[in-house]
Design a protein around this motif. Structure first.
Motif, short mmCIF file in Angstrom:
data_model
loop_
_atom_site.label_atom_id
_atom_site.label_comp_id
_atom_site.label_asym_id
_atom_site.label_seq_id
_atom_site.Cartn_x
_atom_site.Cartn_y
_atom_site.Cartn_z
N UNK A 71 0.81 -1.23 0.00
CA UNK A 71 0.00 0.00 0.00
C UNK A 71 0.84 1.27 0.00
N UNK A 72 1.90 1.39 0.83
CA UNK A 72 2.72 2.60 0.76
C UNK A 72 3.35 2.83 -0.61
N UNK A 73 3.83 1.74 -1.23
CA UNK A 73 4.42 1.88 -2.57
C UNK A 73 3.34 2.34 -3.56
N UNK A 74 2.13 1.78 -3.44
CA UNK A 74 1.03 2.17 -4.34
C UNK A 74 0.71 3.66 -4.18
N UNK A 75 0.65 4.12 -2.94
CA UNK A 75 0.31 5.53 -2.71
C UNK A 75 1.42 6.46 -3.21
N UNK A 94 3.84 5.92 -5.45
CA UNK A 94 3.97 5.95 -6.91
C UNK A 94 2.73 6.53 -7.57
N UNK A 95 1.55 6.26 -7.01
CA UNK A 95 0.32 6.72 -7.63
C UNK A 95 0.07 8.21 -7.49
N UNK A 96 0.39 8.75 -6.29
CA UNK A 96 0.02 10.14 -6.01
C UNK A 96 1.22 11.06 -5.83
N UNK A 97 2.26 10.60 -5.15
CA UNK A 97 3.44 11.46 -4.95
C UNK A 97 4.25 11.54 -6.24
N UNK A 98 4.53 10.37 -6.84
CA UNK A 98 5.26 10.37 -8.11
C UNK A 98 4.34 10.67 -9.30
N UNK A 99 3.02 10.70 -9.04
CA UNK A 99 2.01 11.03 -10.06
C UNK A 99 1.99 10.03 -11.22
N UNK A 100 2.26 8.75 -10.90
CA UNK A 100 2.12 7.72 -11.90
C UNK A 100 0.67 7.23 -11.99
N UNK A 101 -0.16 7.75 -11.12
CA UNK A 101 -1.59 7.49 -11.10
C UNK A 101 -1.89 5.98 -11.04
N UNK A 102 -2.77 5.50 -11.89
CA UNK A 102 -3.21 4.11 -11.77
C UNK A 102 -2.11 3.09 -11.95
#
Length: 471
Positions: free
Chosen positions: A422-426, A428-436
């Motif tokens: 979950x931390x990696x998902x968050x 990469x998805x929102x901080x790195x803005x890789x989204x889905x």
């Protein structure tokens, strides 16, 4: 240990006529597993049928149905994890030739199901306030609540099916599981077509029709399994409903002792995917719909190593019950080889044919679906990469369950999915803005961590003392 128990154990050990060769272990595992694999695929086809037909209704209904099922499934799977403890316990009792325990374990499996339903029902009915707190779309939430309210009564028959399937699997009677599950898929598809779209003179109920169909299908399957067990000559001798209201506290505790960590392990994994769906919900409707399609494809592939894992629980459990370390070794590794071998093929298929696969779920001729189709294809490529890890972790977890080793795998799953995935998902998805795509990479990271640790634990089972109680 009294003389009766000692005699039973000695008889069980003497029943090992020979140590199975790898080729014979392959045949035994395959004979047990192939109906389970197809039955698992068929079971997933129940949800796949729902997803496909929700997609026919449109992205709004698909998103709402996804929110409903992602809320229901973690609770349901946690319950099935607990009642799934019936499988290793019955397998061990059979391996030790303790036949009297079989009836008691199955009976207490139904008791455990009733307890789980009493706990979960009030929680499931809180879907609207919980989703409101999580910032989900209000219109989709209202539709999801309607689905849940109609579907909640499926809990007991769904858990009862797991109890009876566990009994049948432990006695290598798996073809009837396939037959009844396929019948359930066909019945569900017909009900969906009738009720969701208002065919054959019935009213058009849309998402509510899907909920009613799912409930009716679970009731039908439970009834068919129960009738089979009560009437077939091999199982009616157990009289599983005899003294049904008589408690057996020892076996009820055993089910919860072995099954609760299994349920929490399943909840940790499914909860990770639920959290991913909620994160997708913050990105938009297209992301949720694309996630639903990619997840459904990954779930279909996952059913094959899951079926092999269930077979490994039975094979390992039988060997564990009769005190056969070599049987445990070969049963576990054979299932692992078969499971990861298939997932390598499935992962390659996802990478090479992602666009064609997602086109089966959403109408590519509709311009409104173009963004969701592109997103789903990109998610499916990532899902293809982590297929090996997914297959490895599920087979290893089930092999360990055959030895009643469930607590440490639960801890590993919680750490892997929630402290890694979950931390990696968050991030990469929102901080790195890789989204889905970033969210799906996080899912892969969690699965890979769990796979490495659990496979290592099975490999070190003797050094860790997991066989000590059967020595």
């Amino acid at each position: 240990m009294n003389q009766t128990t000692t005699g039973a154990r000695n008889a069980a050990r003497s029943s090992i006529a020979e140590t199975l060769s790898w080729s014979r272990e392959l045949r035994e595992t395959f004979a047990l597993a192939w109906p389970l694999v197809i039955a698992q695929l068929a079971q997933t086809a129940l949800f796949t049928t729902d997803v496909v037909m929700m997609g026919w209704l449109g992205p709004k209904f698909l998103a709402a149905g996804t929110l409903a099922t992602t809320f229901l499934v973690p609770f349901l799977f946690a319950g099935t994890g607990i009642t799934g403890a019936v499988a290793p316990l019955v397998a061990q009792a059979r391996g030790a030739r303790n036949i009297k325990a079989v009836r008691r374990i199955v009976r207490q499996g139904f008791w455990a199901s009733a307890i789980i339903v009493a706990v979960l029902t009030p929680l499931l009915l809180q879907i609207r306030p919980l989703y409101a707190m999580l910032g989900q779309d209000p219109d989709a939430t209202i539709l999801a609540e309607q689905f849940i309210q109609l579907a909640v009564p499926l809990l007991f028959p769904a858990l009862g099916v797991i109890v009876l399937r566990s009994l049948l699997s432990a006695f290598n009677t798996t073809r009837i599981i396939l037959v009844i599950t396929v019948a359930g898929v066909l019945f569900n598809a017909l009900c969906n077509y009738t009720l969701m779209f208002g065919n054959f003179g019935f009213p058009r109920l849309e998402l509510r029709g899907s909920a009613i169909s799912t409930l009716a299908t679970n009731v039908l399957m439970f009834a068919l399994f129960l009738i089979y067990v009560l009437t077939h000559h091999r199982f009616r001798r157990f009289h599983i409903l005899h003294n049904f209201f008589k408690p057996d506290w020892f076996h009820l505790r055993e089910i919860f002792r072995v099954g609760t960590p299994i349920g929490l392990t399943v909840l940790a994994e499914v909860g990770l995917f639920t959290a991913a769906a909620l994160l997708m919900g913050r990105l938009g409707i297209d992301e949720v719909a694309a996630h639903a399609v990619a997840l459904q494809c990954a779930s279909l592939a996952f059913m094959i190593p899951l079926g092999l894992g269930i077979a490994s629980t039975v094979r390992v459990g039988n060997a564990y019950g009769r005190g056969d370390p070599e049987g445990i070794r070969k049963a576990g590794w054979m299932a692992f080889i078969l499971g990861t071998g298939f997932m390598a093929f499935g992962g390659l298929s996802f990478v090479l044919w992602s666009h064609g696969i997602v086109g089966l779920f959403l109408d590519h001729t509709n311009p409104a679906n173009s963004n969701a189709l592109t997103l789903a294809a990109s998610f499916l490529v990532v899902a293809g990469v982590f297929q090996l890890a997914d297959g490895a972790q599920v087979v290893a977890a089930h092999a360990l369950r055959g030895m009643s080793d469930t607590t440490v795998p639960m801890i590993v799953a919680i750490i892997g999915y929630w402290a890694v995935g979950l931390p990696v998902a968050y991030i990469l998805g929102f901080v790195a803005n890789w989204r889905g795509v970033g969210i799906w990479i996080g899912l892969a990271a969690g699965l890979a961590f769990v796979a490495v640790v659990l496979v290592t634990r099975f490999a070190m089972r003797e050094r860790l003392g997991l066989l000590r109680s059967r020595s």
